[in-house]
Scaffold this motif. Structure first.
Motif, PDB file in Angstrom:
ATOM      1  N   THR A  22     -28.869 -11.751  -6.054  1.00 25.85           N
ATOM      2  CA  THR A  22     -27.644 -12.184  -6.082  1.00 25.85           C
ATOM      3  C   THR A  22     -27.447 -13.378  -5.107  1.00 25.85           C
ATOM      4  O   THR A  22     -27.790 -13.067  -3.641  1.00 25.85           O
ATOM      5  N   ALA A  23     -26.745 -14.489  -5.447  1.00 28.46           N
ATOM      6  CA  ALA A  23     -26.640 -15.509  -4.437  1.00 28.46           C
ATOM      7  C   ALA A  23     -25.072 -15.971  -4.673  1.00 28.46           C
ATOM      8  O   ALA A  23     -24.748 -16.149  -5.967  1.00 28.46           O
ATOM      9  N   TYR A  24     -24.432 -16.352  -3.769  1.00 27.43           N
ATOM     10  CA  TYR A  24     -22.998 -17.047  -3.951  1.00 27.43           C
ATOM     11  C   TYR A  24     -23.181 -18.478  -3.411  1.00 27.43           C
ATOM     12  O   TYR A  24     -23.550 -18.615  -2.221  1.00 27.43           O
ATOM     13  N   VAL A  25     -22.431 -19.512  -3.922  1.00 25.45           N
ATOM     14  CA  VAL A  25     -22.257 -20.641  -3.385  1.00 25.45           C
ATOM     15  C   VAL A  25     -20.663 -20.780  -3.334  1.00 25.45           C
ATOM     16  O   VAL A  25     -20.176 -20.622  -4.316  1.00 25.45           O
ATOM     17  N   ILE A  26     -19.995 -20.801  -2.147  1.00 25.09           N
ATOM     18  CA  ILE A  26     -18.714 -20.841  -1.969  1.00 25.09           C
ATOM     19  C   ILE A  26     -18.311 -22.198  -1.276  1.00 25.09           C
ATOM     20  O   ILE A  26     -18.839 -22.465   0.004  1.00 25.09           O
ATOM     21  N   GLU A  27     -17.270 -22.764  -1.974  1.00 26.90           N
ATOM     22  CA  GLU A  27     -16.813 -23.941  -1.387  1.00 26.90           C
ATOM     23  C   GLU A  27     -15.425 -23.712  -0.708  1.00 26.90           C
ATOM     24  O   GLU A  27     -14.581 -23.166  -1.197  1.00 26.90           O
ATOM     25  N   TYR A  28     -15.179 -24.255   0.451  1.00 27.56           N
ATOM     26  CA  TYR A  28     -14.052 -24.051   1.010  1.00 27.56           C
ATOM     27  C   TYR A  28     -13.144 -25.290   1.335  1.00 27.56           C
ATOM     28  O   TYR A  28     -13.712 -26.411   1.192  1.00 27.56           O
ATOM     29  N   SER A  29     -11.903 -25.049   1.835  1.00 26.24           N
ATOM     30  CA  SER A  29     -11.032 -26.315   1.666  1.00 26.24           C
ATOM     31  C   SER A  29     -11.178 -26.932   3.071  1.00 26.24           C
ATOM     32  O   SER A  29     -10.742 -27.938   3.310  1.00 26.24           O
ATOM     33  N   GLU A  30     -11.947 -26.261   4.172  1.00 27.52           N
ATOM     34  CA  GLU A  30     -12.412 -27.036   5.419  1.00 27.52           C
ATOM     35  C   GLU A  30     -13.683 -26.489   5.861  1.00 27.52           C
ATOM     36  O   GLU A  30     -14.080 -25.495   5.370  1.00 27.52           O
ATOM     37  N   PRO A  31     -14.324 -26.989   6.871  1.00 27.63           N
ATOM     38  CA  PRO A  31     -15.767 -26.749   7.339  1.00 27.63           C
ATOM     39  C   PRO A  31     -15.675 -25.022   7.573  1.00 27.63           C
ATOM     40  O   PRO A  31     -14.682 -24.766   8.237  1.00 27.63           O
ATOM     41  N   VAL A  32     -16.776 -24.635   7.290  1.00 27.45           N
ATOM     42  CA  VAL A  32     -16.910 -23.016   7.677  1.00 27.45           C
ATOM     43  C   VAL A  32     -18.126 -22.829   8.467  1.00 27.45           C
ATOM     44  O   VAL A  32     -19.090 -23.425   8.115  1.00 27.45           O
ATOM     45  N   PRO A  33     -18.068 -22.088   9.557  1.00 26.80           N
ATOM     46  CA  PRO A  33     -19.195 -21.781  10.306  1.00 26.80           C
ATOM     47  C   PRO A  33     -20.089 -20.755   9.573  1.00 26.80           C
ATOM     48  O   PRO A  33     -19.342 -19.738   8.784  1.00 26.80           O
ATOM     49  N   ALA A  68     -23.456  -5.880   5.005  1.00 22.85           N
ATOM     50  CA  ALA A  68     -23.921  -6.725   6.324  1.00 22.85           C
ATOM     51  C   ALA A  68     -25.141  -6.819   6.571  1.00 22.85           C
ATOM     52  O   ALA A  68     -25.763  -7.688   6.906  1.00 22.85           O
ATOM     53  N   THR A  69     -26.109  -5.799   6.181  1.00 18.35           N
ATOM     54  CA  THR A  69     -27.607  -5.560   6.661  1.00 18.35           C
ATOM     55  C   THR A  69     -28.260  -6.359   5.751  1.00 18.35           C
ATOM     56  O   THR A  69     -29.531  -6.494   5.950  1.00 18.35           O
ATOM     57  N   GLU A  70     -27.862  -6.723   4.558  1.00 17.22           N
ATOM     58  CA  GLU A  70     -28.444  -7.373   3.243  1.00 17.22           C
ATOM     59  C   GLU A  70     -28.057  -8.800   3.241  1.00 17.22           C
ATOM     60  O   GLU A  70     -28.441  -9.276   2.278  1.00 17.22           O
ATOM     61  N   ALA A  71     -27.076  -9.454   4.080  1.00 20.12           N
ATOM     62  CA  ALA A  71     -26.373 -10.749   3.713  1.00 20.12           C
ATOM     63  C   ALA A  71     -27.238 -11.724   4.535  1.00 20.12           C
ATOM     64  O   ALA A  71     -27.479 -11.508   5.597  1.00 20.12           O
ATOM     65  N   ALA A  72     -27.433 -12.763   3.934  1.00 22.94           N
ATOM     66  CA  ALA A  72     -28.207 -13.852   4.597  1.00 22.94           C
ATOM     67  C   ALA A  72     -27.374 -14.875   4.523  1.00 22.94           C
ATOM     68  O   ALA A  72     -26.684 -15.262   3.285  1.00 22.94           O
ATOM     69  N   PHE A  73     -27.010 -15.910   5.143  1.00 18.40           N
ATOM     70  CA  PHE A  73     -26.017 -17.209   5.025  1.00 18.40           C
ATOM     71  C   PHE A  73     -26.835 -18.374   5.485  1.00 18.40           C
ATOM     72  O   PHE A  73     -28.001 -18.590   6.293  1.00 18.40           O
ATOM     73  N   THR A  78     -18.371 -27.823   4.425  1.00 20.23           N
ATOM     74  CA  THR A  78     -17.439 -26.922   3.675  1.00 20.23           C
ATOM     75  C   THR A  78     -17.849 -25.783   2.651  1.00 20.23           C
ATOM     76  O   THR A  78     -17.478 -25.089   1.967  1.00 20.23           O
ATOM     77  N   THR A  79     -19.428 -25.634   2.524  1.00 15.97           N
ATOM     78  CA  THR A  79     -20.034 -24.900   1.745  1.00 15.97           C
ATOM     79  C   THR A  79     -20.874 -23.901   2.583  1.00 15.97           C
ATOM     80  O   THR A  79     -21.500 -24.010   3.284  1.00 15.97           O
ATOM     81  N   LEU A  80     -20.327 -22.571   1.988  1.00 19.47           N
ATOM     82  CA  LEU A  80     -21.421 -21.501   2.466  1.00 19.47           C
ATOM     83  C   LEU A  80     -21.991 -20.766   1.449  1.00 19.47           C
ATOM     84  O   LEU A  80     -21.696 -20.480   0.371  1.00 19.47           O
ATOM     85  N   ARG A  81     -23.591 -20.710   1.618  1.00 20.15           N
ATOM     86  CA  ARG A  81     -24.200 -20.012   0.659  1.00 20.15           C
ATOM     87  C   ARG A  81     -24.496 -18.635   1.134  1.00 20.15           C
ATOM     88  O   ARG A  81     -25.032 -18.441   2.465  1.00 20.15           O
ATOM     89  N   VAL A  82     -24.412 -17.635   0.399  1.00 13.78           N
ATOM     90  CA  VAL A  82     -24.526 -16.315   0.728  1.00 13.78           C
ATOM     91  C   VAL A  82     -25.566 -15.622  -0.114  1.00 13.78           C
ATOM     92  O   VAL A  82     -25.552 -15.784  -1.456  1.00 13.78           O
ATOM     93  N   ARG A  83     -26.553 -15.121   0.257  1.00 16.54           N
ATOM     94  CA  ARG A  83     -27.976 -14.422  -0.404  1.00 16.54           C
ATOM     95  C   ARG A  83     -27.910 -12.963  -0.259  1.00 16.54           C
ATOM     96  O   ARG A  83     -27.476 -12.764   1.101  1.00 16.54           O
ATOM     97  N   ARG A  84     -28.028 -12.131  -0.894  1.00 14.23           N
ATOM     98  CA  ARG A  84     -28.171 -10.735  -0.931  1.00 14.23           C
ATOM     99  C   ARG A  84     -29.925 -10.627  -0.775  1.00 14.23           C
ATOM    100  O   ARG A  84     -30.436 -10.780  -1.707  1.00 14.23           O
ATOM    101  N   GLU A  85     -30.234 -10.029   0.544  1.00 14.25           N
ATOM    102  CA  GLU A  85     -31.836  -9.732   0.613  1.00 14.25           C
ATOM    103  C   GLU A  85     -31.966  -8.388   1.219  1.00 14.25           C
ATOM    104  O   GLU A  85     -31.034  -7.801   1.744  1.00 14.25           O
TER     105      GLU A  85
END
Length: 98
Positions: A22-33, A68-73, A78-85
């Motif tokens: 699973t992977a998510y591509v999330i777009e935010y209204s402002e820059p995201v760290p 949290a132990t399986e999340a990679a970023f 403004t885009t955050l990609r979250v992968r499950r590893e």
């Protein structure tokens, strides 16, 4: 919810599968760290105490919880990609005799 604050909210998101994970591509209204560890809003004193590492998670826009132990970023503006590893511990168990 991952990455949101009083000033930053999710504008759009997409759930995909990459290499069977699973992977998510999330777009935010402002820059995201890129998340760098325990967030005070997700874990610790803000939630009434500390949470064992095995019970920590990030909540995705569709309600799925990724441990949290399986999340990679990867963050880019403004885009955050979250992968499950698989977690480091799971990867080590594959090679260690115990």
């Amino acid at each position: 919810m991952i990455g949101t604050t009083e000033d930053r909210e999710i504008v759009d998101w997409e759930k995909t599968t990459e290499n069977g994970r699973t992977a998510y591509v999330i777009e935010y209204s402002e820059p995201v760290p890129e998340p760098t560890g325990r967030s005070k809003t997700l874990f610790g004193a803000g939630s009434g105490g500390t949470v064992p590492a095995g019970e920590q998670y990030f909540e995705m826009p569709d309600g799925e919880r990724i441990p949290a132990t399986e999340a990679a970023f990867d963050a880019d503006g403004t885009t955050l990609r979250v992968r499950r590893e698989r977690s480091v511990i799971d990867r080590l168990r594959r090679y260690l005799p115990w």
